[in-house]
Scaffold this active site. Sequence first.
Site, short mmCIF file in Angstrom:
data_model
loop_
_atom_site.label_atom_id
_atom_site.label_comp_id
_atom_site.label_asym_id
_atom_site.label_seq_id
_atom_site.Cartn_x
_atom_site.Cartn_y
_atom_site.Cartn_z
CE1 TYR A 292 38.12 23.49 -2.58
CE2 TYR A 292 38.00 21.84 -4.30
CZ TYR A 292 37.60 22.31 -3.06
OH TYR A 292 36.70 21.60 -2.31
CG ASP B 166 45.99 18.86 -6.27
OD1 ASP B 166 45.61 17.83 -6.85
OD2 ASP B 166 45.24 19.57 -5.56
CE LYS C 257 38.37 17.10 -9.67
NZ LYS C 257 37.08 17.62 -9.44
C1 LIG Z 1 43.14 20.18 -8.02
C2 LIG Z 1 42.17 19.60 -7.04
N1 LIG Z 1 42.63 19.08 -5.89
C3 LIG Z 1 41.81 18.53 -4.99
C4 LIG Z 1 40.45 18.50 -5.20
C5 LIG Z 1 39.54 17.89 -4.18
O1 LIG Z 1 39.02 16.70 -4.66
P1 LIG Z 1 37.65 16.09 -4.02
O2 LIG Z 1 36.55 16.99 -4.49
O3 LIG Z 1 37.60 14.72 -4.60
O4 LIG Z 1 37.82 16.09 -2.56
C6 LIG Z 1 39.93 19.03 -6.38
C7 LIG Z 1 38.47 19.00 -6.63
O5 LIG Z 1 37.94 19.63 -7.50
C8 LIG Z 1 40.81 19.58 -7.33
O6 LIG Z 1 40.36 20.10 -8.47
#
Ligand SMILES: Cc1ncc(COP(=O)(O)O)c(C=O)c1O
Length: 441
Positions: free
Chosen positions: A145, A240, A272
């Site tokens: 995700y 990511d 985060k």
């Molecule tokens: C690996 C990863 N990338 C991107 C995101 C998206 O982040 P946001 O919820 O701050 O948009 C998340 C959110 O859980 C994530 O776990």
Amino acid sequence: MDNELPASSRLFERARAVTPAGVNSPVRAFGAVGGHPRFIREASGAWLADVDGNSYVDLVGSWGPMLLGHAHPEVVDAVRHAAGRGTSFGMPSEPEVALAEEIVQRTPVDQVRLVSSGTEATMSAIRLARGCTGRDVVVKFAGCYHGHVDSLLAESGSGVATFGLPGTPGVPDEFTAKTLVLAYNDRAAVQAAFAEHGDRIACVITEAAAGNMGVVPPHPGFNRFLAETCARHGALFISDEVMTGFRVSAHGHWGLDGEPEGWRPDLMTFGKVMGGGFPAAAFGGREDLMAQLAPAGRVYQAGTLSGNPVAATAGLTTLRLATPEVYAQLDKSSAQLQELVAAELGRVGVPHVVQGAGNLFSVFFTEDGSGLTSVQDFDQARQQASYRYRAFFHAMLAAGVHLPPSGFEGWFLSAAHDDAAISRVADALGPAAQAAAAAGS
Ligand SMILES: Cc1ncc(COP(=O)(O)O)c(C=O)c1O
């Protein structure tokens, strides 16, 4: 409205009247586990207090940011001071420079640009990759995700997996047609994709360690293989680290022992922990690529609240407080908890897999007879006995432990999870394991 109802229920009713399903992000709604969410009044360290006066050990940690625990006094103090000087300028300020310096110093990126959410970070990184390569196809892995970016929702983890959605209406087919979804950890699939579409692939994006289908670590060398394959074909590799960054080590997953030296992703995304509980995220990478961003370059990207001084101060203070002792403490309590969970589930004969990437871990309630001893990809992650997780979750909640309300999520600890918090979890585990064992599909 019925005043006999618990305050959480009354708030949920109010919320449902004005907000779809009563929540501002889908997994909060308890859709996968049933019941309704607890409304939180306040939190401190490892503990949450809901509006009905119940306390819980928090194993959600705001889905990752709360590395130091809630309301860390130094973070709160720094935020108060920053807010007192003004909450947003729309002009450059010192905290955003200091936060960017801290990120650049801890990770293999040359430059970062700050944004407000992980979604914005991955969306911008992909735009940059497409802009730099002049190509359009994006490769992602099933179960990963990367936020709710249109082109990245295909076979996504987190809430999309929790609710069993194949994708989502509202994303034109043309967008997803430019997304190739491969099985995580599958090198042959990556090679085949490049053999067939190599000259159209702009980038491969992966979670540095998958954490949104439950935690599924990359096979040793998988990330490096992706980076090298991209380099051979003129594509870019985006790692990511929104979830893993500054959580699994001071340098994110990149810094975990065993991460091979001598290579680096072209672009990385963070979020985060680096926001210290405020909306802050970033994407960064090689200087020549970052130079393509507006206003120096032609790839447009912008944000009214990007680099917000209060968020940047919260993030910077959090990162500075994240000492080696903090990570040592996290690793210790994570290992302790993983052992406790496995022991209790083992005792009552519930088939399960507990696995992690550094201190980030999750518990898969595997289907009876599946014989799974580890989970390597989304197909395996989906073989979960969700009815068992549901029973386990509610037994833990009743005993004062708040787990993620979905079996597709990691369990997040903080440095504030001390012996008192761990022993509350330990006490809850036995009865919860029995509830899971007794649960019928
Ligand atoms: C690996 C990863 N990338 C991107 C995101 C998206 O982040 P946001 O919820 O701050 O948009 C998340 C959110 O859980 C994530 O776990």
